[in-house]
Enzyme design. Structure first.
Site, PDB file in Angstrom:
ATOM      1  N   ARG A 136     113.984  37.158 -73.072  1.00 20.28           N
ATOM      2  CA  ARG A 136     112.865  36.640 -73.884  1.00 20.28           C
ATOM      3  C   ARG A 136     113.219  36.634 -75.378  1.00 20.28           C
ATOM      4  O   ARG A 136     112.351  36.863 -76.223  1.00 20.28           O
ATOM      5  CB  ARG A 136     111.588  37.453 -73.666  1.00 20.28           C
ATOM      6  CG  ARG A 136     111.230  37.698 -72.222  1.00 20.28           C
ATOM      7  CD  ARG A 136     111.044  36.441 -71.452  1.00 20.28           C
ATOM      8  NE  ARG A 136     110.776  36.696 -70.036  1.00 20.28           N
ATOM      9  CZ  ARG A 136     110.846  35.761 -69.098  1.00 20.28           C
ATOM     10  NH1 ARG A 136     111.187  34.537 -69.384  1.00 20.28           N
ATOM     11  NH2 ARG A 136     110.578  36.051 -67.852  1.00 20.28           N
ATOM     12  N   ASN A 196     114.830  46.232 -68.329  1.00 14.27           N
ATOM     13  CA  ASN A 196     115.461  45.890 -67.044  1.00 14.27           C
ATOM     14  C   ASN A 196     116.925  46.274 -67.212  1.00 14.27           C
ATOM     15  O   ASN A 196     117.684  45.565 -67.868  1.00 14.27           O
ATOM     16  CB  ASN A 196     115.348  44.386 -66.752  1.00 14.27           C
ATOM     17  CG  ASN A 196     113.891  43.957 -66.594  1.00 14.27           C
ATOM     18  OD1 ASN A 196     113.068  44.694 -66.060  1.00 14.27           O
ATOM     19  ND2 ASN A 196     113.572  42.758 -67.060  1.00 14.27           N
ATOM     20  N   LYS A 276     111.255  51.658 -67.357  1.00 16.86           N
ATOM     21  CA  LYS A 276     110.437  50.711 -66.598  1.00 16.86           C
ATOM     22  C   LYS A 276     110.739  50.992 -65.133  1.00 16.86           C
ATOM     23  O   LYS A 276     111.866  50.793 -64.678  1.00 16.86           O
ATOM     24  CB  LYS A 276     110.836  49.284 -66.975  1.00 16.86           C
ATOM     25  CG  LYS A 276     110.190  48.199 -66.127  1.00 16.86           C
ATOM     26  CD  LYS A 276     110.598  46.803 -66.634  1.00 16.86           C
ATOM     27  CE  LYS A 276     110.014  45.688 -65.796  1.00 16.86           C
ATOM     28  NZ  LYS A 276     110.367  44.342 -66.297  1.00 16.86           N
ATOM     29  N   GLU A 280     108.564  44.797 -61.311  1.00 17.56           N
ATOM     30  CA  GLU A 280     109.376  43.577 -61.320  1.00 17.56           C
ATOM     31  C   GLU A 280     110.788  43.845 -60.794  1.00 17.56           C
ATOM     32  O   GLU A 280     111.772  43.421 -61.388  1.00 17.56           O
ATOM     33  CB  GLU A 280     109.409  42.965 -62.728  1.00 17.56           C
ATOM     34  CG  GLU A 280     108.025  42.576 -63.224  1.00 17.56           C
ATOM     35  CD  GLU A 280     107.997  41.873 -64.563  1.00 17.56           C
ATOM     36  OE1 GLU A 280     108.900  42.088 -65.382  1.00 17.56           O
ATOM     37  OE2 GLU A 280     107.047  41.104 -64.790  1.00 17.56           O
ATOM     38  N   ARG A 330      95.903  41.287 -60.604  1.00 15.09           N
ATOM     39  CA  ARG A 330      96.984  41.956 -61.352  1.00 15.09           C
ATOM     40  C   ARG A 330      96.438  42.745 -62.536  1.00 15.09           C
ATOM     41  O   ARG A 330      97.007  43.780 -62.899  1.00 15.09           O
ATOM     42  CB  ARG A 330      97.987  40.891 -61.818  1.00 15.09           C
ATOM     43  CG  ARG A 330      99.021  41.420 -62.752  1.00 15.09           C
ATOM     44  CD  ARG A 330     100.111  40.408 -62.958  1.00 15.09           C
ATOM     45  NE  ARG A 330     100.866  40.724 -64.158  1.00 15.09           N
ATOM     46  CZ  ARG A 330     101.830  39.971 -64.643  1.00 15.09           C
ATOM     47  NH1 ARG A 330     102.177  38.861 -64.026  1.00 15.09           N
ATOM     48  NH2 ARG A 330     102.472  40.320 -65.747  1.00 15.09           N
ATOM     49  N   LYS A 354     100.837  48.096 -72.481  1.00 14.23           N
ATOM     50  CA  LYS A 354     100.683  46.808 -73.177  1.00 14.23           C
ATOM     51  C   LYS A 354      99.236  46.665 -73.635  1.00 14.23           C
ATOM     52  O   LYS A 354      98.316  47.063 -72.904  1.00 14.23           O
ATOM     53  CB  LYS A 354     101.060  45.656 -72.251  1.00 14.23           C
ATOM     54  CG  LYS A 354     102.545  45.601 -71.938  1.00 14.23           C
ATOM     55  CD  LYS A 354     102.966  44.324 -71.219  1.00 14.23           C
ATOM     56  CE  LYS A 354     104.475  44.358 -70.957  1.00 14.23           C
ATOM     57  NZ  LYS A 354     105.017  43.136 -70.345  1.00 14.23           N
ATOM     58  N   ASP A 359      99.744  40.472 -69.769  1.00 18.27           N
ATOM     59  CA  ASP A 359     101.083  40.312 -70.339  1.00 18.27           C
ATOM     60  C   ASP A 359     101.117  39.448 -71.593  1.00 18.27           C
ATOM     61  O   ASP A 359     101.631  38.335 -71.538  1.00 18.27           O
ATOM     62  CB  ASP A 359     102.018  39.724 -69.258  1.00 18.27           C
ATOM     63  CG  ASP A 359     103.488  39.991 -69.554  1.00 18.27           C
ATOM     64  OD1 ASP A 359     103.776  40.686 -70.538  1.00 18.27           O
ATOM     65  OD2 ASP A 359     104.332  39.499 -68.794  1.00 18.27           O
ATOM     66  N   GLU A 387     107.206  35.350 -76.500  1.00 18.73           N
ATOM     67  CA  GLU A 387     107.402  34.869 -75.123  1.00 18.73           C
ATOM     68  C   GLU A 387     106.331  33.866 -74.698  1.00 18.73           C
ATOM     69  O   GLU A 387     106.646  32.798 -74.186  1.00 18.73           O
ATOM     70  CB  GLU A 387     107.430  36.061 -74.168  1.00 18.73           C
ATOM     71  CG  GLU A 387     107.557  35.626 -72.710  1.00 18.73           C
ATOM     72  CD  GLU A 387     107.618  36.792 -71.731  1.00 18.73           C
ATOM     73  OE1 GLU A 387     107.661  37.957 -72.162  1.00 18.73           O
ATOM     74  OE2 GLU A 387     107.621  36.516 -70.521  1.00 18.73           O
ATOM     75  N   TRP A 537     102.931  35.851 -58.775  1.00 23.52           N
ATOM     76  CA  TRP A 537     102.856  36.698 -59.970  1.00 23.52           C
ATOM     77  C   TRP A 537     101.444  37.174 -60.295  1.00 23.52           C
ATOM     78  O   TRP A 537     101.236  37.903 -61.269  1.00 23.52           O
ATOM     79  CB  TRP A 537     103.460  35.969 -61.171  1.00 23.52           C
ATOM     80  CG  TRP A 537     104.919  35.714 -60.975  1.00 23.52           C
ATOM     81  CD1 TRP A 537     105.479  34.572 -60.485  1.00 23.52           C
ATOM     82  CD2 TRP A 537     105.988  36.631 -61.203  1.00 23.52           C
ATOM     83  NE1 TRP A 537     106.844  34.718 -60.410  1.00 23.52           N
ATOM     84  CE2 TRP A 537     107.189  35.971 -60.846  1.00 23.52           C
ATOM     85  CE3 TRP A 537     106.058  37.938 -61.678  1.00 23.52           C
ATOM     86  CZ2 TRP A 537     108.435  36.579 -60.944  1.00 23.52           C
ATOM     87  CZ3 TRP A 537     107.297  38.546 -61.783  1.00 23.52           C
ATOM     88  CH2 TRP A 537     108.469  37.874 -61.418  1.00 23.52           C
TER      89      TRP A 537
HETATM   90  C1  GCV Z   1     111.656  42.811 -69.708  1.00 25.03           C
HETATM   91  C2  GCV Z   1     107.245  40.124 -68.697  1.00 25.03           C
HETATM   92  C3  GCV Z   1     108.484  39.382 -69.111  1.00 25.03           C
HETATM   93  C4  GCV Z   1     109.733  40.075 -68.636  1.00 25.03           C
HETATM   94  C5  GCV Z   1     109.728  41.524 -69.139  1.00 25.03           C
HETATM   95  C6  GCV Z   1     108.452  42.196 -68.640  1.00 25.03           C
HETATM   96  C7  GCV Z   1     108.314  43.626 -69.139  1.00 25.03           C
HETATM   97  O1  GCV Z   1     107.075  40.034 -67.320  1.00 25.03           O
HETATM   98  O2  GCV Z   1     108.430  38.068 -68.641  1.00 25.03           O
HETATM   99  O3  GCV Z   1     110.837  39.378 -69.137  1.00 25.03           O
HETATM  100  O4  GCV Z   1     110.868  42.215 -68.714  1.00 25.03           O
HETATM  101  O5  GCV Z   1     107.333  41.469 -69.091  1.00 25.03           O
HETATM  102  O6  GCV Z   1     107.543  43.836 -70.069  1.00 25.03           O
HETATM  103  O7  GCV Z   1     108.958  44.511 -68.589  1.00 25.03           O
END
Ligand code: GCV
Length: 676
Positions: A136, A196, A276, A280, A330, A354, A359, A387, A537
């Site tokens: 991103r 990630n 994390k 995902e 979600r 968050k 998101d 993003e 999603w």
């Molecule tokens: C780093 C969203 C983004 C992902 C990101 C995720 C997160 O889903 O699209 O790219 O992953 O948030 O905050 O972990």
């Protein structure tokens, strides 16, 4: 040439031209930070510190216990001499750059200034990857990882020709400049790699990669910034040779303790880990039948003897939802997972939430977890990288949205409103372990942020963390005055006006009234009305011929509204009292539903989508008037991006208006052209 952001050397030097500096750290001892201040005065201001205090006009002095905060500072001016004091050399870094900003802004200091940061943790998270790319990221490659002197990302698998230990870019001058920018706006923590954690990134916590991490950490440390790393929960299996990662397994705990001990041997002021987990596709404690407090506490205990922290992300949800199942939502996920764990986290564990429940959409309510947790340290997470907010192609100054969400009532108290900054210390187990974090928006592009005006978001984020009393307008004014110091007032006013209006402009031509996620699925830029509608999603809008929006009420919907405190839930549950900007986030309403503005939902959609394009046309007209009045590189950069923004806004306008016209069959009351 690389952009100097808000620290243009000529502007800085002019602002402090007549000053002579003296640094006294005898009471606390010389350290990496005091040496850094001396070096910055010598290099940036082109003059050495004098050795005799009497020759100086600006005195920086560290004196233990002059203030209640070890990061705060005081500035006093008397008889033509400025004294900047603080308990530590950390404080002097902040005091020095704050004083310089005041001078660059042309202000005079007539009374004592005492400045203490609003948030103890003021963090930037990088989603940089060891192959040099940035997840991103919209400003080029990673400044930490990648090939020397390259800003082009090829799909390469790390760097086999160099041996995969050498994934580091090695551009230390750029990292040093970046650290200076961050410190100058008060940032005190940075995480280097993506949450990630894949490939070589899993090994960054071990030798020989750790030695290179330590080099980077030393630079940040000179600027009073602690370095963190994101770690992979499954590392004990992937790189440690164990056959489990169970957080209650003694061998797993011992592996993490050894790993952490090694890190602190190399980086004594290492900040800790960002994790994390179970999100995902990332591994986590659920695989072992454990919960997220078990997971976080394992790391917390390993880090605790060294003063480190674990920052555990609350972004945990099922990303394999069945769109046919209308009970799934979600938005509920973070609260459902973490609310039952309140009070179970160690004092050096922090839950990073968050600010919205889904998101980082253009319009989202405050997460109900913020307010509901009562015995947990929290960090509120923002996303500076754009993003869902225009990829740094569309101008979007995000401070209005962030500050509005921070100013929301958390529902912590049954009778009185408690905003987010007031709430965080009330819920904390250790008040030092709270604050804000935000995903970085910088990369190897010459202007750091791709779109020059996106620098204002990085600057503004730092200022918002340090001084919670600043407004979005005031921050935009500061940034513009510092960055465009050499232009005329009218040009600066144009730039400020663009910044101040840009967040609302962007919101006006994308998904309406908080519904979110009508973006293209592959990259989250541009319109894709139904791209997420029948997908896994968990982000839907459920538009049909009668109406649109997600029913999250307790009475007939997913029950999500019930996660808010009763006073807040009552207002949201009723479509008549729910705020317009998030109406479709909470309710499925007929197109003829009348908003507080007096317009119907459908007319609002048409009006805002026409107005959005008109606003971008205005930006283009007014920006054109700046030709020759600001530097050419910035002029061309923004002019080019505005053209792309215009194309984007037109596409949004036409697709959204056509879609809702086809769905509702209701014409625009002004008779404007909507494609059939
Ligand atoms: C780093 C969203 C983004 C992902 C990101 C995720 C997160 O889903 O699209 O790219 O992953 O948030 O905050 O972990």
């Amino acid at each position: 040439m690389i952009d100097h952001m808000w620290l243009e050397p000529n502007v800085v030097r002019d602002a402090v031209r007549d000053e002579v500096f003296f640094l006294d750290v005898s009471a606390v001892g010389e350290d990496a930070r005091s040496l850094r201040i001396r070096a910055d005065i010598a290099e940036l201001l082109e003059r050495p510190c004098v050795t005799d205090e009497r020759d100086s006009t600006v005195r920086l002095m560290a004196r233990p216990s002059v203030l209640e905060s070890d990061e705060g500072f005081a500035i006093d001016v008397a008889d033509g001499v400025t004294e900047i004091t603080g308990n530590t050399t950390r404080a002097l870094i902040y005091g020095f750059y704050d004083w310089m900003r005041r001078r660059m802004l042309g202000g005079t200091i007539d009374e004592r200034i005492v400045s203490i940061p609003s948030q103890p943790i003021r963090m930037i998270d990088h989603w940089d990857q060891t192959d040099g790319s940035v997840e991103r990221g919209y400003a080029g490659e990673s400044i930490f990882f990648g090939r020397w002197n390259s800003n082009e990302h090829h799909e390469y698998l790390e760097f086999p020709e160099r041996g995969d230990s050498d994934v580091f870019r090695g551009d230390m001058a750029r990292i040093e400049a970046y650290a200076r920018f961050l410190a100058s706006v008060g940032i005190n923590a940075v995480s280097l790699n993506n949450v990630n954690v894949r490939g070589v990134a899993i090994r960054l916590i071990t030798h020989p990669w750790l030695d290179r991490v330590a080099q980077i950490a030393r630079i940040f440390s000179e600027y009073a910034i602690d370095t963190y790393l994101s770690v992979n929960f499954a590392a004990p299996k992937i790189i440690g040779g164990l056959d489990t990662c169970d957080p209650l397994d003694p061998a797993v705990n011992a592996w993490w303790r050894r790993t952490v001990d090694d890190i602190y041997a190399m980086i004594p002021d290492f900040g800790g880990f960002v994790v994390k987990a179970d999100s995902e596709g990332e591994p986590g404690p659920f695989s072992y039948g454990r919960d997220h407090a078990d997971g976080a506490n394992m790391f917390a205990r390993a880090l605790e003897p060294h003063g480190g922290r674990v920052i555990w992300r609350a972004f945990v949800y099922d990303c394999h939802m069945d769109w046919r199942d209308r009970t799934l939502d979600r938005a509920r996920a973070a609260y459902d997972t973490f609310r039952p764990l309140d009070g179970r986290f160690e004092a050096n564990a922090i839950l990073q939430v968050k600010f919205g429940p889904i998101d980082f959409q253009p319009s989202e309510p405050l997460s109900p977890l913020i307010g509901a947790m009562r015995h947990t340290n929290l960090i509120v997470e923002f996303q500076i990288t754009a993003e869902y907010l225009g990829h740094q192609i569309d101008v979007n100054y995000m401070l209005p949205q962030w500050l509005a969400s921070l100013d929301t009532d958390t529902g912590y108290d049954a009778d009185t409103a408690v905003t987010v900054p007031a709430y965080l210390p009330l819920a904390a187990v250790d008040r030092r372990n709270i604050g804000y974090a935000a995903v970085a928006n910088i990369g190897m592009d010459d202007n750091w942020t791709g779109h020059k005006l996106a620098q204002a978001n990085l600057y503004g984020y730092g200022r918002m963390c340090w001084d919670g009393s600043l407004t979005a307008d005031a921050i935009a004014r500061e940034w513009t005055s510092l960055t465009f110091a050499r232009t005329d007032d009218e040009a600066r006013e144009t730039i400020e006006w663009m910044l101040d209006t840009s967040n609302a402009t962007y919101e006006s031509y994308v998904a309406p009234l908080g519904v979110g996620f009508m973006v293209k699925r592959e990259n989250h830029y541009g319109v894709g009305v139904n791209d997420f509608e029948y997908d896994r999603w968990g982000t839907y809008h459920y538009s049909d011929r009668d109406g649109t929006g997600v029913d999250r009420t307790v009475a007939t919907g997913t029950g999500y509204i019930g996660q808010y405190a009763p006073r807040i839930a009552a207002a949201l549950e009723d479509a008549g009292t729910c705020p317009d900007d998030v109406l479709l986030f909470f309710h499925h309403v007929p197109y003829t539903h009348v908003l507080h503005s007096g317009k119907t939902v459908i007319q609002h959609i048409y009006d805002t989508h026409f107005a959005g394009v008109e606003a971008v046309d205005d930006y283009i007209r007014r920006w054109d008037g700046l030709r020759g009045r600001i530097d050419d590189a910035t002029f061309e950069n923004v002019a080019e991006r505005l053209q792309r923004q215009r194309r984007n806004a037109i596409e949004w306008r036409d697709q959204i208006n056509t879609y809702f016209h086809r769905m509702s069959g209701i014409p625009d009351s002004h008779g404007r052209s909507i494609h059939r």
